[in-house]
Design an enzyme around this catalytic site. Structure first.
Site: not given
Lengths: 272, 411
Positions: A54, A65
Site C-alpha cells: 500500500e 493519519d
C-alpha cells in the site's frame, strides 16, 4: 460488486487463504525519506513476506493519519515529492509481482482528474486505490473510472458504521474492505481493539468476501491475533517508524526488513 | 448572473448536503455515524418550537440580540458619500457573530447527550465563543489552535483558558487554522462517542454548512427589517468579509431573493497576484478540503497551499461550499481586499466613528469604500449595509505594529 476473478488484490488474499493464513498488507509513503529509498523500502518489505503493498500518496492534510505517518509525509512533501513520483513508484514496486494499492486522500486524485488518474495508475501496473476520505456515497466518478480501468477500490468501514453502511461499503468495494480496528487515526498501539473482531464478522455478514484489518497493528503477536479472524492484516506506522527513527537510510532499510519479517511470521502463525 | 433558480436562491440553497456541484461529505467513514446523528438531531430541533424558544431566549438575555444598526456618516464621506449602515455583530457577547452559531450547537450537544465539545479557531473568536458556551452549559471543552495563531492572538488564548477550556497549540503543517481543523478532526474520529465537534464556519462536511448558516441567518433577518425601518427601503448593497464565510452567509441569506447586490470580500493579503493571500474564490480552484467540495487554494498536485492574511480569522485556504455555489451562479460577487486596504479602513472607522472593528470586518469596510466610490463614479448614492462581524480589541497589538503606534519602550 466483488469480481474476484479480475482483482489482483483479491487473488492475492485468496492465495494466502489457500495457504491457511491471512495476507499481510504493508503501507509505506511515497518519497520518504526520498523517492529511491522508498522504492527500496517497498522491495524490502516484499522480500520480507508482505503480500500486498500500500503506497501512500503524500498529501498536505492527512486527517486520518497519526503523528508517525504525518511526520514522514511532511518530510516527503518538503523533499519535493510530486504525484507523478507516486505513479513512478507504483511502476517500480509492481515489477516485484505483488499487487500495489495507492492510499490517497481524495483531492490529489480530483485535481489530476479521476479518470486520468485511474488510467495512469492502471498503466503503471497499480492494482487500485484505498480512499480514507472518500465514502461510496460520494464516489460516483471513481466507481465508473475503476470499472473502466479494471482497478480495485478499497473503502473503509469503522466500528461506528451501521449495518446498512457496512452493506453499502461491501457492495462498492473490490479487492477487500478495510476495517478500521478502532475509532481513531493511524498509529502504533499497544493492543488491537477487541471491537475489530466484531467489525470483521459484521462486515462479512453484510456481504464482504474479504476483510482486512488496519489501524494500530504493530507487533507480530498482534498480527497473529488479527490473522486469526481477518483475511488480511494491514500495517503502516510500525514500518514507517523503522525508517523514521533510523540514523541512515541503509540502517532504516535493515530495521524495516526485520520488522516486516516479524510481522510476516506473525500472519503465518508464528512470532519471529 | 445566471437566471435565478425556480423558487429563488434561498429555496435552492436548501438544507444540503449539496449546493449545486459543491458540498457533500468527504470524510472518513468513522465520522459518518456522528454526522448522521448530528443531522437528525438538528432536523428535529429546527422543527421544534421549544428549541427555537430556548435559542431566542439566549439571544435576548445572553448575547444581547437583536444587535443594533449604526449609521456611520463620517466614515461614509470616504465611501463616495454613500449611505453606510453597520450591522453591529461586534456588540454581541464575546465580541463577534460566532456566538450565534455556538449557542445553537451547544444546545444540540446537550440534546444529543454528549459531554465534551471540541472546536478549531483561527483568530480565537470561535474558540472564545465555544469556551463561553461550554462554561454556560457545563461541557468539557478543547480548542485546537495553530501555534502561529496562538502567538498572533495570545490574548484570546488566555481568555479561553480563563473560561475553563483547554487550548491545544497545533504544530503540524502551516500551524494555522487549516491544521487546527485537521487536528480537531483527528480528535473527533477518536472521541466521537462522547464528543461533538462545534464547527465554526459554513464549511466542513454536511450538515455543518447548512446548519451553521441557519444559526447565522438571524443576522440578515434582523438587518433586513431594521434597514427597511430606518431607510424605508432595502439596501442597494450588502457587504461582508469571507473567510470560511459564516458571517457573510448569515447576512446574505435574507437578501438572496431581493434586488440587492451582495458582495463578499476575501482576504487579498499582499495581493492575489503575489500568491500570498487567502482569496479562495478569487484565486483558488474547485477541490475537496475538510470534508466538502468547494473552492480552495491548491497547487497543480492538489496539495493545499498555505494562505496569507493579516487577519487570522480569514487566513484559511478554503471557503464554505454554499459560497462556491453562490459564486458559480453569479448571485454573489467576491472581491479581494489587500491587507493594506483593510488596515486603512480599520483606522478610518476608528478615527471617524469611534468604532474599532475586527480586522476581518475591516475587509468588508474596505469593500464599502470601494463600492461606494464606484457608485459615485456612476452617478449613484447607494445605501450599503456592512456586516461588522466583530470588534477589534483582539487586534490592537497587530494594529499597533502595523501603524507604529507604540514606541520601542512601550512594546
Amino acid at each position: 460488486m466483488t469480481t474476484a476473478t479480475t482483482s489482483p488484490t483479491a487473488a492475492r488474499v485468496d492465495a494466502a487463504r489457500a495457504e491457511g493464513r491471512a495476507a499481510l498488507v504493508g503501507y509505506l509513503p511515497v518519497g520518504f525519506p526520498d523517492v529511491e529509498t522508498a522504492v527500496a523500502a517497498a522491495r524490502t518489505i516484499v522480500e520480507a513476506g508482505v503480500d500486498v503493498v500500500e503506497l501512500g500518496l503524500p498529501y498536505s492534510d492527512p486527517v486520518m493519519d497519526g503523528p508517525v505517518i504525518q511526520a514522514a509525509v511532511e518530510r516527503a512533501l518538503a523533499g519535493g515529492v510530486r504525484v507523478k513520483d507516486t505513479l513512478r513508484t507504483v511502476e517500480a514496486v509492481a515489477a516485484t509481482g505483488v499487487p500495489v494499492l495507492v492510499m490517497t486522500y481524495w483531492n490529489p486524485v480530483l485535481r489530476y482528474g479521476v479518470d486520468a488518474f485511474a488510467r495512469d495508475l492502471a498503466a503503471a501496473g497499480g492494482a487500485g486505490l484505498i480512499t480514507p476520505d472518500l465514502i461510496p456515497d460520494e464516489a460516483g466518478e471513481w466507481l465508473t473510472a475503476s470499472d473502466a480501468h479494471g482497478l480495485d477500490r478499497v473503502f473503509l468501514v469503522a466500528p461506528s458504521s451501521t449495518t446498512e453502511r457496512l452493506a453499502l461499503t461491501a457492495r462498492a468495494s473490490r479487492g477487500f474492505v478495510y476495517a478500521a480496528s478502532t475509532m481513531g487515526v493511524t498509529g502504533v498501539r499497544t493492543s488491537v481493539d477487541a471491537q475489530a473482531r466484531r467489525l470483521v464478522e459484521d462486515t462479512r455478514r453484510a456481504g464482504a468476501e474479504r476483510v482486512c484489518v488496519g489501524l494500530g497493528v504493530s507487533t507480530p503477536e498482534q498480527a497473529a491475533e488479527v490473522a486469526g479472524y481477518a483475511d488480511g492484516v494491514i500495517v503502516g506506522s510500525v514500518l514507517v517508524r523503522a525508517l523514521l527513527e533510523a540514523p541512515t537510510p541503509a540502517a532504516g532499510l535493515a530495521r524495516l526488513g526485520r520488522v516486516a519479517e516479524g510481522l510476516a511470521a506473525g500472519v503465518r502463525g508464528g512470532a519471529a | 448572473m445566471t437566471s435565478p433558480p425556480p423558487g429563488g436562491f434561498a429555496a435552492a440553497a436548501g438544507a444540503g448536503p449539496y449546493f449545486g456541484d459543491f458540498g457533500g461529505r468527504f470524510v472518513p467513514e468513522a465520522l459518518i455515524a456522528a454526522l448522521d446523528e448530528l443531522e437528525a438531531a438538528y432536523e428535529k430541533a429546527r422543527h421544534d418550537p421549544e428549541f427555537a424558544a430556548e435559542l431566542a431566549r439566549l439571544h435576548r438575555t445572553y448575547t444581547g440580540r437583536p444587535s443594533i444598526i449604526t449609521e456611520v456618516p463620517r466614515f461614509a464621506r470616504h465611501c463616495g458619500n454613500a449611505r453606510v449602515l453597520l450591522k453591529r455583530e461586534d456588540l454581541n457577547h464575546t465580541g463577534s457573530h460566532k456566538i450565534n452559531n455556538v449557542l445553537g450547537q451547544a444546545l444540540l450537544t446537550k440534546r444529543i447527550g454528549k459531554t465534551r465539545v471540541i472546536a478549531e479557531t483561527g483568530a480565537g473568536q470561535h474558540g472564545v465563543a465555544t469556551a463561553t458556551a461550554a462554561a454556560l452549559f457545563d461541557l468539557e471543552c478543547v480548542v485546537y489552535m495553530g501555534e502561529e495563531d496562538t502567538r498572533r492572538q495570545a490574548l484570546n488564548v488566555a481568555r479561553m483558558r480563563l473560561l475553563g477550556a483547554e487550548v491545544v497549540p497545533v504544530r503540524t503543517g502551516s500551524r494555522t487554522l487549516k491544521d487546527a481543523i485537521n487536528e480537531a478532526l483527528r480528535d473527533w474520529v477518536t472521541n466521537v462517542a462522547t464528543t461533538n465537534y462545534v464547527f465554526g464556519t459554513v464549511a466542513g462536511p454536511h450538515p455543518f454548512p447548512a446548519m451553521v448558516r441557519d444559526f447565522q441567518r438571524i443576522i440578515g433577518e434582523e438587518a433586513r427589517a431594521q434597514v427597511l425601518e430606518i431607510t424605508g427601503a432595502l439596501p442597494d448593497v450588502v457587504a461582508a468579509c469571507v473567510g470560511g464565510g459564516s458571517n457573510a452567509i448569515g447576512i446574505f441569506h435574507a437578501f438572496l431573493d431581493d434586488p440587492v447586490r451582495l458582495v463578499g470580500l476575501e482576504a487579498g493579503g499582499e495581493g492575489v497576484a503575489t500568491g500570498r493571500h487567502a482569496a479562495t474564490i478569487t484565486g483558488g480552484a474547485p477541490g475537496v478540503l475538510h470534508g466538502a467540495r468547494s473552492y480552495l487554494l491548491q497547487d497543480a498536485d492538489g496539495q493545499t497551499i498555505e494562505s496569507h492574511s493579516i487577519s487570522a480569522g480569514l487566513d484559511y485556504p478554503g471557503v464554505g461550499p454554499e459560497h462556491a455555489w453562490l459564486a458559480s451562479t453569479g448571485r454573489v460577487e467576491y472581491r479581494p481586499v489587500t491587507d493594506a486596504a483593510a488596515m486603512e479602513a480599520f483606522l478610518l472607522l476608528s478615527r471617524t466613528e469611534g468604532i474599532i472593528p475586527a480586522i476581518e470586518s475591516a475587509h468588508a469596510l474596505a469593500g464599502a469604500i470601494e463600492l461606494g466610490r464606484e457608485a459615485a463614479d456612476a452617478g449613484r448614492r447607494d445605501t450599503i449595509l456592512v456586516n461588522l462581524s466583530g470588534r477589534g480589541d483582539k487586534d490592537v497589538a497587530t494594529a499597533a505594529r502595523w501603524f507604529g503606534l507604540l514606541d520601542e519602550g512601550e512594546l
